[in-house]
Design an enzyme around this catalytic site. Structure first.
Site, PDB file in Angstrom:
ATOM      1  N   ASP A 123      43.179  39.962  28.202  1.00 16.73           N
ATOM      2  CA  ASP A 123      42.358  39.228  29.165  1.00 16.73           C
ATOM      3  C   ASP A 123      43.067  37.917  29.472  1.00 16.73           C
ATOM      4  OD1 ASP A 123      40.362  41.161  29.254  1.00 16.73           O
ATOM      5  OD2 ASP A 123      39.158  40.204  27.705  1.00 16.73           O
ATOM      6  N   ASP A 142      38.427  44.491  34.258  1.00  9.87           N
ATOM      7  CA  ASP A 142      37.034  44.083  34.046  1.00  9.87           C
ATOM      8  C   ASP A 142      36.350  43.770  35.371  1.00  9.87           C
ATOM      9  OD1 ASP A 142      37.587  44.234  31.307  1.00  9.87           O
ATOM     10  OD2 ASP A 142      37.956  42.084  31.137  1.00  9.87           O
TER      11      ASP A 142
END
Length: 173
Positions: A123, A142
């Site tokens: 991330d 995401d």
């Protein structure tokens, strides 16, 4: 969902592939050319940073233990969900729903690849207002999954049964 093959299947698969590639390319850019290291940060603007986070779990840090059992369980569960989404996409007659499903599929596959390769999902997108962070650190996969789910929910609530009729290809008799 119809039992007939979706007229938008090829389009949906291409769209899913683009979402997957965008996810993987952005993760590569952040980790290789930009040399962002674990727990490192690059401030781009006053509201957006590139911040490396290794996510062993799923959203909101659920199942965040970095064990092999967690890793492979999440790979299996995400793989089953991706297969179900792909099957749904083969039968979906509404173009808008195919787009939403393609986003979910591409995002799921992107995160599966990370989890298999590294044991965690990379991330890096850190949106914030000063010290206030309304979102967890996330990645393109995401965002694709979230947008896809929101599109499906919005279309179901706003269009209901009309969704499939509104943008389905007309049949030629």
């Amino acid at each position: 969902m119809s039992s007939a093959r979706s007229p938008y299947l090829r389009f949906g698969l291409i769209f899913a592939a683009v979402a997957f590639l965008l996810d993987q390319v952005t993760k590569w850019i952040v980790t290789v050319p930009l040399s962002l290291e674990p727990k490192g940060q690059i401030e781009l603007t006053s509201f957006f940073n590139l911040t490396w986070a290794e996510n062993c779990g799923i959203s909101l840090s659920m199942f965040a233990s970095c064990t092999d059992t967690t890793r492979w369980t999440l790979v299996a569960v995400t793989g089953i969900v991706a297969a179900a989404v792909a099957f749904w996409m083969t039968r979906e007659q509404a173009k808008g729903d195919v787009i939403a499903l393609a986003l979910i599929l591409g995002g799921a596959l992107g995160n599966i690849v990370d989890r298999v390769r590294f044991g965690y999902v990379v991330d890096f997108a850190d949106l914030h207002i000063g010290d206030f962070r309304p979102f967890m650190i996330f990645n393109v996969a995401d965002a694709c999954i979230t947008i896809g789910v929101l599109l499906l929910v919005a279309r179901a609530l706003l269009l209901g049964e009309k969704a499939g009729q509104a943008d389905a290809k007309p049949s030629v008799d």
